[in-house]
Design a protein around this motif. Structure first.
Motif, PDB file in Angstrom:
ATOM      1  N   ARG A   1       0.834  -1.207   0.000  1.00 48.59           N
ATOM      2  CA  ARG A   1       0.000   0.000   0.000  1.00 48.59           C
ATOM      3  C   ARG A   1       0.872   1.262   0.000  1.00 48.59           C
ATOM      4  O   ARG A   1       0.570   2.227  -0.690  1.00 48.59           O
ATOM      5  CB  ARG A   1      -0.931   0.021   1.214  1.00 48.59           C
ATOM      6  CG  ARG A   1      -1.958  -1.090   1.228  1.00 48.59           C
ATOM      7  CD  ARG A   1      -3.150  -0.751   0.332  1.00 48.59           C
ATOM      8  NE  ARG A   1      -4.191  -1.727   0.468  1.00 48.59           N
ATOM      9  CZ  ARG A   1      -5.349  -1.513   1.065  1.00 48.59           C
ATOM     10  NH1 ARG A   1      -5.630  -0.335   1.584  1.00 48.59           N
ATOM     11  NH2 ARG A   1      -6.234  -2.473   1.142  1.00 48.59           N
TER      12      ARG A   1
ATOM     13  N   HIS B   1      -1.805   8.915   1.780  1.00 45.24           N
ATOM     14  CA  HIS B   1      -2.854   8.257   2.549  1.00 45.24           C
ATOM     15  C   HIS B   1      -2.350   7.708   3.874  1.00 45.24           C
ATOM     16  O   HIS B   1      -3.113   7.620   4.829  1.00 45.24           O
ATOM     17  CB  HIS B   1      -3.470   7.112   1.740  1.00 45.24           C
ATOM     18  CG  HIS B   1      -4.116   7.565   0.472  1.00 45.24           C
ATOM     19  ND1 HIS B   1      -5.340   8.174   0.434  1.00 45.24           N
ATOM     20  CD2 HIS B   1      -3.684   7.497  -0.810  1.00 45.24           C
ATOM     21  CE1 HIS B   1      -5.651   8.461  -0.814  1.00 45.24           C
ATOM     22  NE2 HIS B   1      -4.654   8.062  -1.597  1.00 45.24           N
ATOM     23  N   TYR B   2      -1.091   7.334   3.909  1.00 43.61           N
ATOM     24  CA  TYR B   2      -0.527   6.689   5.090  1.00 43.61           C
ATOM     25  C   TYR B   2       0.699   7.464   5.549  1.00 43.61           C
ATOM     26  O   TYR B   2       1.670   7.603   4.819  1.00 43.61           O
ATOM     27  CB  TYR B   2      -0.147   5.238   4.782  1.00 43.61           C
ATOM     28  CG  TYR B   2      -1.249   4.474   4.085  1.00 43.61           C
ATOM     29  CD1 TYR B   2      -2.448   4.214   4.735  1.00 43.61           C
ATOM     30  CD2 TYR B   2      -1.097   4.036   2.776  1.00 43.61           C
ATOM     31  CE1 TYR B   2      -3.463   3.532   4.096  1.00 43.61           C
ATOM     32  CE2 TYR B   2      -2.097   3.349   2.133  1.00 43.61           C
ATOM     33  CZ  TYR B   2      -3.288   3.097   2.798  1.00 43.61           C
ATOM     34  OH  TYR B   2      -4.290   2.421   2.156  1.00 43.61           O
TER      35      TYR B   2
ATOM     36  N   GLN C   1       0.854   4.103  -3.144  1.00 40.28           N
ATOM     37  CA  GLN C   1       0.081   5.315  -2.888  1.00 40.28           C
ATOM     38  C   GLN C   1       0.464   6.486  -3.781  1.00 40.28           C
ATOM     39  O   GLN C   1      -0.342   7.360  -4.009  1.00 40.28           O
ATOM     40  CB  GLN C   1       0.135   5.702  -1.410  1.00 40.28           C
ATOM     41  CG  GLN C   1       1.378   6.362  -0.932  1.00 40.28           C
ATOM     42  CD  GLN C   1       1.253   6.747   0.536  1.00 40.28           C
ATOM     43  OE1 GLN C   1       0.192   6.737   1.126  1.00 40.28           O
ATOM     44  NE2 GLN C   1       2.376   7.095   1.136  1.00 40.28           N
TER      45      GLN C   1
END
Length: 127
Positions: free
Chosen positions: A26, A42-43, A30
């Motif tokens: 992920r 997002h993270y 991203q």
């Protein structure tokens, strides 16, 4: 027997390490296909990613891809450990006086590792 034990242990370990792999992927995706600074982050960090994935996709989303990852580990580690065990049983790593041949052991380890990687790599593409 080493194939079964090694594969089972590796599959068990995959259960615990798979969420880390999901988060890693992920993070890697991203900002895919966008220039640096032009994509939404997002993270923020590892813990934030775990929380966000569990919150938005459900807790089980952290185990996506577990089955192919487990199969990959079973093949990879089972073949490596099983091949090395067969080599030891046939005496390929031990001299006639009972000492270990380091060079032979390294060679058998290289061949066992290469065989495991070769046989496990198609499954890795799926996971």
């Amino acid at each position: 027997m080493e194939f079964v034990l090694g594969g089972t242990a590796a599959a068990g370990a995959a259960f615990f390490t798979n969420p880390l792999d999901v988060v890693k992927v992920r993070f890697q995706l991203q900002g895919e296909l966008k220039a640096k600074g032009l994509y939404t982050v997002h993270y923020k960090n590892l813990f934030h990613a775990f929380f966000q994935i569990a919150k938005h996709d459900g807790f089980l989303a952290l185990q996506k891809g577990l089955l192919p990852a487990s199969f990959h580990q079973v093949i990879l580690n089972g073949v490596r450990l099983g091949t090395y065990q067969v080599a030891e049983e046939r005496g390929w790593t031990i001299s006639p006086d009972g000492n270990v041949y380091i060079i032979n052991s390294i060679g058998v380890g290289l061949m066992a590792g290469a065989a495991g990687a070769f046989l496990g790599s198609p499954i890795l593409l799926v996971s």
